[in-house]
Write a protein that holds these residues in place. Structure first.
Motif, PDB file in Angstrom:
ATOM      1  N   PRO A   1       0.805  -1.221   0.000  1.00 33.05           N
ATOM      2  CA  PRO A   1       0.000   0.000   0.000  1.00 33.05           C
ATOM      3  C   PRO A   1       0.846   1.283   0.000  1.00 33.05           C
ATOM      4  O   PRO A   1       2.007   1.266   0.389  1.00 33.05           O
TER       5      PRO A   1
ATOM      6  N   LEU B   1       0.795   5.051   1.557  1.00 31.07           N
ATOM      7  CA  LEU B   1       0.141   5.843   2.595  1.00 31.07           C
ATOM      8  C   LEU B   1       0.613   7.294   2.545  1.00 31.07           C
ATOM      9  O   LEU B   1       1.667   7.600   1.978  1.00 31.07           O
TER      10      LEU B   1
ATOM     11  N   PHE C   1       5.595  -3.402   4.687  1.00 30.77           N
ATOM     12  CA  PHE C   1       4.497  -4.380   4.629  1.00 30.77           C
ATOM     13  C   PHE C   1       4.792  -5.499   3.619  1.00 30.77           C
ATOM     14  O   PHE C   1       3.938  -6.357   3.383  1.00 30.77           O
TER      15      PHE C   1
ATOM     16  N   GLY D   1       9.020  -8.409   5.322  1.00 27.79           N
ATOM     17  CA  GLY D   1       9.211  -7.103   5.947  1.00 27.79           C
ATOM     18  C   GLY D   1      10.140  -6.132   5.271  1.00 27.79           C
ATOM     19  O   GLY D   1      10.537  -5.135   5.882  1.00 27.79           O
TER      20      GLY D   1
ATOM     21  N   MET E   1       2.397   8.234  11.548  1.00 26.88           N
ATOM     22  CA  MET E   1       1.831   7.338  10.546  1.00 26.88           C
ATOM     23  C   MET E   1       1.407   6.010  11.155  1.00 26.88           C
ATOM     24  O   MET E   1       0.720   5.222  10.509  1.00 26.88           O
ATOM     25  N   LYS E   2       1.831   5.742  12.395  1.00 29.10           N
ATOM     26  CA  LYS E   2       1.459   4.511  13.108  1.00 29.10           C
ATOM     27  C   LYS E   2       1.937   3.267  12.379  1.00 29.10           C
ATOM     28  O   LYS E   2       1.260   2.229  12.395  1.00 29.10           O
ATOM     29  N   ILE E   3       3.077   3.375  11.707  1.00 30.08           N
ATOM     30  CA  ILE E   3       3.655   2.189  11.084  1.00 30.08           C
ATOM     31  C   ILE E   3       5.062   1.984  11.619  1.00 30.08           C
ATOM     32  O   ILE E   3       5.739   2.927  12.029  1.00 30.08           O
ATOM     33  N   ILE E   4       5.478   0.724  11.620  1.00 31.67           N
ATOM     34  CA  ILE E   4       6.787   0.373  12.147  1.00 31.67           C
ATOM     35  C   ILE E   4       7.795   0.330  11.013  1.00 31.67           C
ATOM     36  O   ILE E   4       7.635  -0.433  10.059  1.00 31.67           O
TER      37      ILE E   4
ATOM     38  N   GLY F   1      10.698  -2.919   7.777  1.00 34.62           N
ATOM     39  CA  GLY F   1      10.132  -2.748   9.109  1.00 34.62           C
ATOM     40  C   GLY F   1      10.581  -3.803  10.101  1.00 34.62           C
ATOM     41  O   GLY F   1       9.867  -4.098  11.055  1.00 34.62           O
ATOM     42  N   ASN F   2      11.779  -4.334   9.873  1.00 38.94           N
ATOM     43  CA  ASN F   2      12.272  -5.359  10.802  1.00 38.94           C
ATOM     44  C   ASN F   2      13.091  -4.717  11.916  1.00 38.94           C
ATOM     45  O   ASN F   2      14.234  -4.319  11.730  1.00 38.94           O
ATOM     46  N   VAL F   3      12.467  -4.615  13.074  1.00 37.09           N
ATOM     47  CA  VAL F   3      13.028  -3.855  14.182  1.00 37.09           C
ATOM     48  C   VAL F   3      13.170  -4.760  15.399  1.00 37.09           C
ATOM     49  O   VAL F   3      12.309  -5.594  15.662  1.00 37.09           O
TER      50      VAL F   3
END
Lengths: 311, 311
Positions: free
Chosen positions: A21, A23, A43, A47, A268-271, A302-304
């Motif tokens: 997506p 955003l 996403f 990841g 943005m509330k994304i990791i 987003g691999n944290v």
């Protein structure tokens, strides 16, 4: 020829990847003074955008090559990506990881079915072990970023972004080994409309910035950055593409990376991992350059490790 | 009448809210044995579905009422939502917050333009101060969950979800004050196709579960849950709707909430607050009940204090 390769690559890997997506955030538009859209490769399967290039490289192997499997050295996202891409094709992935690689990264590779080989934690040990594995298994070596099939794969993220947002003035991506920015630059050249490509790079690992200045591949004098995906250097396959098609590299401070990462998490509330935040950090550092432009940013991964959040 | 009200409400609030994205995760489908879709209200304006109900309540005021502003008591997302909704309409929002409310919540309310009034940290102090404000300003009191306009607003998240996913067998939402589950139940009844609604609730604040058993509104015997948005109790406006249209409430342990929250962060790469994870926790606790069903989950919010991550 690049154009055709990109289109074929995208069709080839489509069944194995997400069209992720896109955003946006009113607040980040206000803060930056631009119109930002974020291609959310955090996403993506496993990841990170690395899944695109790894998948393309595996699918381009001959049946004979597939029988012998693939090998790479990486302690980061490409290790996981190649493991999963190989698993999807039912072949072996040999992953050379340094003995000091984080346990959490090793476990992720195992989860995706990769076969881990532990090397001494230096270039010499890594290359020696890779060579031994290739001799013993005849596996095909796949470089994480300096491989044309990998570069085409990474370019498909920008292709998808330009399909839904054809009017972008510029796409900004983080620069590590150069695979993502080279692929993005090709995609923008062939599928954008006067769409520039700009790289974001930590001051603490600014090999690409200095390479573009000097005209030859420079090594890092430091790699002391929180953006652990960006500590690698360019290669002979991606550097000519970057020289030809990338507008410029913007360097950013560590505090700017952490601030941008926090902004993305909070607003943005994304990791996103620290490397991903480098592109936004570059836009915020040079607001005047991007003022009122339509800007695409590729959120690379987003691999944290949640025990190591820097804010 | 509810059906018409929901449709009117959605049209009314549309310009002020996001039609939030719906995400899914192959891995969470595998873990749960169901087909899950997540309505991501953590991406909503101000970070939670509360924006929907607050906006509808404000837009339903007469011009005369608007001149006097609105008042509510909340130390959570509704305080921020009402502040922003009031700001969007150019009116005052008086927010009664207990003296022990976190600084970060107070600052968020200020950011959205809310006027904070500090009360003693108990029901008596809160109600006394609200009464004083109403007497002095003639502001209209808006309850965070026990108000039909608020309930309709919260129901629009499920309406949007059912528009893109009309074949859902069940929608699962967290239960706190009852506004979200009542609105969702109305939306599923009027716009779903035999779509059930199930609530997830912490054992540590299980008033709704016990209220449905006893047939009257029960209070919480404990509110010692990490899901801080779910410590409130049902009200006389939403309880009859919940009794009539909600299939059941599933209670979950604190460790199940934390595990579900970590799964969402790690696997979906989105930031959700603990309350949001309660719905997934309920599905994972009762896998047999949801086996192979099409399940919608409303991710209620993403406002997290990053210094207090429980994993």
């Amino acid at each position: 020829m690049h154009r055709e390769e990109l289109l074929n690559c995208h069709n080839r890997i489509k069944p194995y990847i997400h069209n992720t997506p896109v955003l946006s955030s009113t607040l980040l538009d206000e803060i930056s003074g631009t119109s930002l859209v974020f291609k959310c490769e955090n996403f993506q399967k496993m990841g990170a955008y690395k899944m695109r290039g790894a998948t393309n490289a595996v699918l381009q192997l001959s049946d004979k090559q597939k029988n012998h499997g693939v090998v790479t050295h990486s302690s980061g996202n490409f290790a996981q990506a190649l493991s999963l891409a190989a698993k999807n094709s039912g072949i072996d992935a040999h992953i050379v990881m340094p003995s000091n690689a984080p346990k959490v990264k090793m476990n992720a590779v195992k989860t995706y079915g990769g076969i881990i080989h532990i090397s001494e934690p230096n270039l010499k040990g890594r290359e020696a072990l890779s060579k031994t594995i290739i001799e013993e298994t005849q596996a095909t070596f796949i470089h994480p970023s300096n491989d044309l099939n990998v570069i085409y794969g990474q370019g498909t993220a920008a292709m998808e972004l330009l399909k839904t947002h054809p009017d972008l003035d510029v796409i900004v991506v983080p620069v590590g080994g150069g695979g993502l920015i080279a692929g993005t630059a090709l995609a923008a050249h062939y599928f954008g409309h006067n769409c520039k490509v700009i790289g974001g790079e930590p001051f603490e690992a600014d090999d690409a910035y200095r390479s573009l200045k000097s005209g030859k591949i420079e090594s890092n004098t430091s790699s002391n950055t929180i953006a652990d995906g960006l500590r690698t250097v360019l290669g002979d396959k991606n550097f000519p593409i970057i020289q030809k098609h990338v507008d410029r590299i913007i360097r950013v401070e560590e505090t700017e990376i952490i601030n941008a990462m926090k902004l993305i998490w909070e607003r943005m509330k994304i990791i996103v991992e620290p490397s991903s935040a480098v592109a936004l950090a570059a836009v915020l550092r040079k607001k005047d350059m991007f003022n009122k432009r339509k800007v695409g940013i590729v959120i690379s991964g987003g691999n944290v490790d949640f025990t190591k959040i820097p804010f």
